[in-house]
Design a protein around this motif. Sequence first.
Motif, PDB file in Angstrom:
ATOM      1  N   GLU A 218       6.019  -8.213   5.282  1.00 47.84           N
ATOM      2  CA  GLU A 218       6.634  -8.317   3.956  1.00 47.84           C
ATOM      3  C   GLU A 218       5.528  -7.861   2.921  1.00 47.84           C
ATOM      4  O   GLU A 218       4.567  -7.973   3.071  1.00 47.84           O
ATOM      5  CB  GLU A 218       6.964  -9.600   3.737  1.00 47.84           C
ATOM      6  N   TYR A 219       6.227  -7.597   1.823  1.00 46.17           N
ATOM      7  CA  TYR A 219       5.540  -7.245   0.676  1.00 46.17           C
ATOM      8  C   TYR A 219       6.093  -7.857  -0.757  1.00 46.17           C
ATOM      9  O   TYR A 219       7.005  -8.324  -0.866  1.00 46.17           O
ATOM     10  CB  TYR A 219       5.285  -5.696   0.380  1.00 46.17           C
ATOM     11  N   ILE A 226      -0.175  -5.048  -5.172  1.00 44.59           N
ATOM     12  CA  ILE A 226       0.791  -5.193  -4.065  1.00 44.59           C
ATOM     13  C   ILE A 226       0.184  -5.722  -2.968  1.00 44.59           C
ATOM     14  O   ILE A 226      -0.773  -5.717  -2.529  1.00 44.59           O
ATOM     15  CB  ILE A 226       1.392  -3.570  -3.358  1.00 44.59           C
ATOM     16  N   LYS A 227       0.945  -7.022  -2.528  1.00 43.87           N
ATOM     17  CA  LYS A 227       0.236  -8.048  -1.662  1.00 43.87           C
ATOM     18  C   LYS A 227       1.210  -7.717  -0.365  1.00 43.87           C
ATOM     19  O   LYS A 227       2.389  -7.699  -0.387  1.00 43.87           O
ATOM     20  CB  LYS A 227       0.223  -9.302  -2.026  1.00 43.87           C
ATOM     21  N   VAL A 228       0.720  -7.428   0.835  1.00 41.54           N
ATOM     22  CA  VAL A 228       1.310  -7.168   1.968  1.00 41.54           C
ATOM     23  C   VAL A 228       0.979  -8.077   3.035  1.00 41.54           C
ATOM     24  O   VAL A 228      -0.430  -8.331   3.160  1.00 41.54           O
ATOM     25  CB  VAL A 228       1.121  -5.689   2.734  1.00 41.54           C
ATOM     26  N   LEU A 245      -3.386  -0.150   4.856  1.00 37.71           N
ATOM     27  CA  LEU A 245      -2.267   0.008   4.200  1.00 37.71           C
ATOM     28  C   LEU A 245      -2.259   1.245   3.353  1.00 37.71           C
ATOM     29  O   LEU A 245      -2.962   1.970   2.714  1.00 37.71           O
ATOM     30  CB  LEU A 245      -2.277  -0.970   2.923  1.00 37.71           C
ATOM     31  N   GLU A 270      -3.320 -10.130   5.667  1.00 37.43           N
ATOM     32  CA  GLU A 270      -2.800  -9.961   4.290  1.00 37.43           C
ATOM     33  C   GLU A 270      -4.054  -9.039   3.616  1.00 37.43           C
ATOM     34  O   GLU A 270      -4.973  -8.759   4.041  1.00 37.43           O
ATOM     35  CB  GLU A 270      -3.281 -11.379   3.257  1.00 37.43           C
ATOM     36  N   ASN A 272      -4.339  -6.397   0.118  1.00 39.37           N
ATOM     37  CA  ASN A 272      -4.023  -6.248  -1.407  1.00 39.37           C
ATOM     38  C   ASN A 272      -4.433  -5.025  -1.757  1.00 39.37           C
ATOM     39  O   ASN A 272      -5.707  -4.436  -1.497  1.00 39.37           O
ATOM     40  CB  ASN A 272      -4.497  -7.477  -2.335  1.00 39.37           C
TER      41      ASN A 272
END
Length: 615
Positions: A218-219, A226-228, A245, A270, A272
């Motif tokens: 999810e993002y 942008i955080k995934v 990423l 996570e 970023n």
Amino acid sequence: MNLLYPLGLLGLIGIPVLILIYILKNKYTEQVISSTYIWTLSEKFLKQRTPINKLVGIISLILQILVVLFVSVAVAHPVFAVPNAANEYCFVLDGSGSMNVNEGLQTRLEKGKGEIASIINGSLNGCSYTLIYVGTTTETVYYKMENKEQALKLLKDIEPAYLTGEYTDALSIAQNFFNESPWVKTYLITDKVVRSYENVEVKNVGSHVDNYAISDVEYALTDAKIKVTGNLMSYENEAAVTVGLYIDGDSRAAATARVVVPVYQKTPFEINADYTEFSNIKVAITNRDALALDNEVIIYSPEAETQYKALIVSDAPYFLQSALATKNNTETTVVSLKDYKSSVSGYDLYIFDGVTGAVMPRDGAVWFIDPKDSVSGSGFTFQGNVSLAEGQKLTYSSSSASALDLLRRNLLKNDIYVKEYTKCGLYRKFSTLLTHDGNPLLFAGTNSYGSRELVVAFDLHKSNLPVTADYTTLIGNMFSYTFPNAFEKTSYVCGETVRLNVPAKCNSIRVDSPMENVSYLGTGGDECELYLSEAGLYTVTMLAGGSERKFYIFAELPENERIPVVAEEAFSVRGEPSEAGKSGTYEDLLAWFILLAVLAAADWGVYCYEQYQLR
């Protein structure tokens, strides 16, 4: 004995032809020789009591007749039946997603196909072969086929599948086959651990190999970043897994994260990065393993692929402007009522707020807010204004129409009150969301030019709708109905069905699958469905109104197929096996050709002897 090609016996006509030639041919040859040679030769013949040379011609004829006989029979291809000499084979080939794991230089599926090919090549002539493939569906590739070459070719042509394999149908087919022929030899070729089986020989083509997987990606876009997030798995050993990423197809990672992942334990990660918008993002494991299909997830932004232009014709556009301002992919232009000209074109959406004498645009969708008269080409007629002594609450429709599901999505359904509205009559097929006293006040459909049309039959300024919590959501839903995203999300799992919204004036929807299979979806309704049977990236090309738009769908491998050696399964064929088998066949023509060679050599020897005697 059976003959595969009985017409080959027509060659026997050559036997009477040979006899006729033998009778009619001149048995003497004219040679010029000396008289001394004649006397010497005659003395030689006179001394012989058994004139063997008289039999030479007859022996040669007999040999030639035998050659014609055996050639004709060979062309007719005799097949001899041998009782109980052949077997019937039934192969069940597992084609589930985990069979795509690489076992050295080949996948488990290729390894399984090699096992079947080895059994077929090693079997006797007259055996029959049945192949059941548990792939996207359970398919009987061939049934009781006796042609080895054809069976091997069809086996080679089998393509990999990516779904979770279900043995139920395959077991039913194998059981019915066993009931008909209890002597059948049944094989299950799989990478699954099968401990419970009966009347089945299991060939396991799996082994323990390294495999890592990524899931639940999810993002979120926050504070110019942008955080995934997602989860990682390691199915063989504890491992340090690196995740990268990648933004908009860039081969360089925008950011990476390194996570220690215990075996068989979902571990969160996570990442970023400094990005505020994107067309697509790919999150991928950089470690090499045996199954690449579960190492990445791609997410596309449908809104980033499309920009819209909207024209608002209004003397009080504030409420509409503020609501559309939340749509980042929409450029809005405002024109007053007196400055609007019906010749204006080039917009994707036309919004007429309280306009008299509006002309229906042909090149875009249309919203009518508080219409003052009928509009040619629309789906409604103006029937006058209705004034109320006090504010009256509107009623939400309970219909389950797909258009209404979209329009009321995420609404709190706040009470909406109006003091006056426009009474409209509908003569096209429209879906109505709000009514008062049976009169439609918010309805949606398609105009006569094939574009989507929405009507709000009351003045926004003379209602409480703009000050309710539902206002922005409702306008957003109206925009989504007018310009529906092709689908709700861009990342799915193999085996899911995607519901695609069909845009107005859509001529075709082409789908290119990850395995480069091309298909077309129906465009006759507001929605169509796409079943995802392959892992990887689908390309959906929509041709609407003369313009082409491309969308992308990424299908992940099912989670339970990412495990190299999966949970225990059972596969049993019930019944008492029989020792009796089917009749085999002997049709080897090599013996015939050897015999023909011997006869031909013998005839040549007789000819040479005859020539020697004439010297």
